[in-house]
Design a protein around this motif. Structure first.
Motif, PDB file in Angstrom:
ATOM      1  N   GLN A  76       0.828  -1.031   0.059  1.00 37.32           N
ATOM      2  CA  GLN A  76       0.062   0.131   0.091  1.00 37.32           C
ATOM      3  C   GLN A  76       0.781   1.157   0.133  1.00 37.32           C
ATOM      4  O   GLN A  76       1.763   1.295   0.765  1.00 37.32           O
ATOM      5  N   ALA A  77       0.697   2.089  -0.751  1.00 36.50           N
ATOM      6  CA  ALA A  77       1.578   3.442  -0.898  1.00 36.50           C
ATOM      7  C   ALA A  77       0.650   4.435  -0.280  1.00 36.50           C
ATOM      8  O   ALA A  77       1.234   5.502  -0.137  1.00 36.50           O
ATOM      9  N   SER A  78      -0.661   4.462  -0.484  1.00 29.84           N
ATOM     10  CA  SER A  78      -1.370   5.479   0.436  1.00 29.84           C
ATOM     11  C   SER A  78      -2.795   5.173   0.383  1.00 29.84           C
ATOM     12  O   SER A  78      -3.093   3.812  -0.061  1.00 29.84           O
ATOM     13  N   ALA A  79      -3.774   5.948   0.773  1.00 24.72           N
ATOM     14  CA  ALA A  79      -5.213   5.375   1.017  1.00 24.72           C
ATOM     15  C   ALA A  79      -5.741   5.167  -0.504  1.00 24.72           C
ATOM     16  O   ALA A  79      -6.677   4.502  -0.480  1.00 24.72           O
ATOM     17  N   ASN A  80      -5.227   5.432  -1.575  1.00 23.43           N
ATOM     18  CA  ASN A  80      -6.048   5.305  -2.523  1.00 23.43           C
ATOM     19  C   ASN A  80      -5.208   4.547  -3.609  1.00 23.43           C
ATOM     20  O   ASN A  80      -5.807   4.302  -4.761  1.00 23.43           O
ATOM     21  N   TYR A  81      -3.801   4.126  -3.480  1.00 18.45           N
ATOM     22  CA  TYR A  81      -2.857   3.363  -4.298  1.00 18.45           C
ATOM     23  C   TYR A  81      -1.960   2.374  -3.647  1.00 18.45           C
ATOM     24  O   TYR A  81      -1.732   2.717  -2.657  1.00 18.45           O
ATOM     25  N   ARG A  82      -1.891   1.234  -4.610  1.00 15.76           N
ATOM     26  CA  ARG A  82      -1.152   0.258  -4.106  1.00 15.76           C
ATOM     27  C   ARG A  82       0.116   0.406  -5.329  1.00 15.76           C
ATOM     28  O   ARG A  82      -0.065   0.695  -6.249  1.00 15.76           O
ATOM     29  N   SER A 123     -10.591   0.479  -7.666  1.00 19.34           N
ATOM     30  CA  SER A 123     -10.879  -0.046  -8.920  1.00 19.34           C
ATOM     31  C   SER A 123     -10.095  -1.306  -9.414  1.00 19.34           C
ATOM     32  O   SER A 123     -10.425  -2.071 -10.108  1.00 19.34           O
ATOM     33  N   ARG A 124      -8.929  -1.421  -8.698  1.00 22.06           N
ATOM     34  CA  ARG A 124      -7.668  -2.382  -8.942  1.00 22.06           C
ATOM     35  C   ARG A 124      -7.176  -2.106 -10.187  1.00 22.06           C
ATOM     36  O   ARG A 124      -6.488  -3.154 -11.019  1.00 22.06           O
ATOM     37  N   VAL A 125      -7.377  -1.001 -11.082  1.00 19.64           N
ATOM     38  CA  VAL A 125      -6.848  -0.809 -12.451  1.00 19.64           C
ATOM     39  C   VAL A 125      -5.435  -0.342 -12.367  1.00 19.64           C
ATOM     40  O   VAL A 125      -5.144   0.450 -11.248  1.00 19.64           O
ATOM     41  N   VAL A 126      -4.631  -0.936 -13.123  1.00 15.17           N
ATOM     42  CA  VAL A 126      -3.218  -0.444 -13.366  1.00 15.17           C
ATOM     43  C   VAL A 126      -3.191   0.959 -13.924  1.00 15.17           C
ATOM     44  O   VAL A 126      -3.621   1.005 -15.110  1.00 15.17           O
ATOM     45  N   VAL A 127      -2.754   1.980 -13.211  1.00 17.32           N
ATOM     46  CA  VAL A 127      -2.873   3.256 -13.884  1.00 17.32           C
ATOM     47  C   VAL A 127      -1.496   3.876 -14.351  1.00 17.32           C
ATOM     48  O   VAL A 127      -1.346   4.833 -15.136  1.00 17.32           O
ATOM     49  N   ALA A 128      -0.479   3.137 -13.642  1.00 15.69           N
ATOM     50  CA  ALA A 128       1.179   3.384 -14.448  1.00 15.69           C
ATOM     51  C   ALA A 128       1.744   2.255 -14.144  1.00 15.69           C
ATOM     52  O   ALA A 128       1.589   1.476 -13.588  1.00 15.69           O
ATOM     53  N   THR A 129       2.452   2.169 -15.327  1.00 13.36           N
ATOM     54  CA  THR A 129       3.163   0.902 -15.383  1.00 13.36           C
ATOM     55  C   THR A 129       4.557   0.963 -16.177  1.00 13.36           C
ATOM     56  O   THR A 129       4.834   1.947 -16.708  1.00 13.36           O
ATOM     57  N   GLY A 130       5.650  -0.119 -16.041  1.00  9.98           N
ATOM     58  CA  GLY A 130       7.051   0.177 -16.834  1.00  9.98           C
ATOM     59  C   GLY A 130       7.703   1.181 -15.885  1.00  9.98           C
ATOM     60  O   GLY A 130       8.779   1.723 -16.474  1.00  9.98           O
TER      61      GLY A 130
END
Length: 78
Positions: free
Chosen positions: A12-18, A39-46
């Protein structure tokens, strides 16, 4: 599990992101992803480094705090 990659760690990175560290099976390359908690959607990758992923998370959290009501679906800390 996604075909072609292996999740090495998730935190967990914050209340909103992992954050997730993944290894691509074909190349063996490891990279970081930022995932929306709700949503468990990947919002940034690579992303090459964990710190880079954390900078992205902190930037989106700061943006959400500046927008009245926050970003859609975000938990806005007080």
């Amino acid at each position: 599990m996604t075909i072609g990659r292996e999740v090495l760690s998730e935190e967990q990175a914050s209340a909103n992101y992992r954050l997730r560290l993944v290894r691509w099976r074909r190349t063996g390359e490891e990279s970081w992803e930022v995932i929306d908690m709700h949503s468990r959607v990947v919002v940034a990758t690579g992303l090459a480094e964990r710190e880079e992923a954390l900078r992205i998370v902190r930037g989106w959290e700061r943006l959400s705090q500046r927008i009245p009501g926050g970003l859609e679906g975000h938990i806005v800390p007080h």
